[in-house]
Scaffold this motif. Structure first.
Motif, short mmCIF file in Angstrom:
data_model
loop_
_atom_site.label_atom_id
_atom_site.label_comp_id
_atom_site.label_asym_id
_atom_site.label_seq_id
_atom_site.Cartn_x
_atom_site.Cartn_y
_atom_site.Cartn_z
N CYS A 169 -20.67 90.82 89.95
CA CYS A 169 -21.69 90.36 90.84
C CYS A 169 -21.71 90.98 92.11
O CYS A 169 -22.43 90.55 93.05
N HIS A 186 -24.83 93.59 90.33
CA HIS A 186 -25.58 92.96 91.20
C HIS A 186 -25.76 93.78 92.61
O HIS A 186 -26.80 93.58 92.92
N ASN A 203 -28.72 96.71 90.74
CA ASN A 203 -29.64 95.86 91.46
C ASN A 203 -29.61 96.39 92.90
O ASN A 203 -30.64 96.22 93.56
N THR A 262 -30.33 86.91 88.98
CA THR A 262 -29.36 87.20 88.07
C THR A 262 -28.27 85.87 88.12
O THR A 262 -28.44 85.09 89.12
#
Length: 274
Positions: A169, A186, A203, A262
């Protein structure tokens, strides 16, 4: 502030390095094998035998002990909330509520978890569907099974491998990173060598010496690499690649970047307040 953060990181490396050296020189004469599987454990209480739950003082274990947590057993740490071990093996569906520090290795079986941080001086392995709620730091290797995840950052001294459908994350930093199909980081990924499987993505930014993106893999932010190889349909937002090799329909032109919301989004920005 930047200098302070840098100093903290240097200090952390120095402390962990010193701990590792001290460990190698130390005797394990006082080491204990501890099994959380229904039996009594010194410094712990079985708060609910039906729910397979232990509650332990923060000194119930030490960094020379070998810990095994049975299938579906949960251990909650009091005090500073950290379980200290030499090695830890968590059984299927088991968990530690708190932090987990290992002077050697940590292994989580399928669907096992640690709610806060995991630190290991050598390796950490997570089985399919398992997770670490906050940060994961390993002196050498981190291997995450299919569908497993880390709620914040990952640092691996040598190698990071992420199984299909897994995710991180926040940020990942390592030497060699391999992301399986459909995985993602992420935020940012930094490594010497990076391989993204089919449909995998970063990301934000990806920084590497050598970057290989599989079919339809992508980087939403900036891709920076000395050598970059992009498979069919792979794409990026912007890029600085000294030696690029582009497959069919790969590159920035017409790149179908998704910038998805996400499973990490509520962890980072929402009620969990990470």
């Amino acid at each position: 502030m930047k200098q302070a953060r840098k100093g903290y990181k240097v200090l952390k490396w120095a402390v962990l390095g010193a701990a590792c050296c001290a460990l190698m020189a130390a005797t394990t004469a006082n080491a204990v094998a501890i099994a959380f599987s229904g039996a009594l454990v010194n410094g712990c209480e079985i708060s609910d035998i039906k729910e397979k739950t232990y509650v332990c003082e923060d000194d119930a274990t030490t960094d020379v002990d070998t810990i095994a947590i049975g299938v579906d057993y949960i251990v909650t740490m009091l005090g500073d909330g950290e379980m200290k071990v030499f090695t830890a093996a968590l059984g299927v569906g088991s968990g530690v509520h708190g932090d987990l520090y290992s002077a050697s290795t940590v292994a989580l079986a399928v669907d096992a978890y640690v709610t806060r941080n995991v630190t290991a001086l050598t390796t950490v392995a997570l089985g399919a569907g398992s997770y670490v709620g906050r940060n994961l730091w390993a002196g050498t290797t981190v291997a995450l099974g299919a569908g497993s995840y880390v709620g914040q950052n990952v640092f691996a001294g040598t190698t990071f491998a992420l199984g299909a459908g897994g995710y991180v994350c926040k940020n990942v930093k390592t030497l060699t990173a391999a992301l399986g199909a459909g995985t993602y980081v992420h935020r940012n990924l930094e490594a010497t060598t990076v391989t993204l499987g089919a449909g995998a993505y970063v990301n934000r930014d990806l920084t590497a010496v050598t970057a290989t993106l599989g079919a339809n893999a992508y980087v939403n932010g900036h891709l920076k690499a000395v050598t970059g190889t992009l498979g069919a349909g792979a794409c990026y937002g912007t890029a600085t690649i000294q030696t690029p090799t582009l497959g069919a329909l790969a590159g920035a032109v017409g790149c179908p970047l998704l910038r998805p919301r996400t499973r990490c989004t509520p962890i980072i920005y929402g009620r969990e307040n990470y």
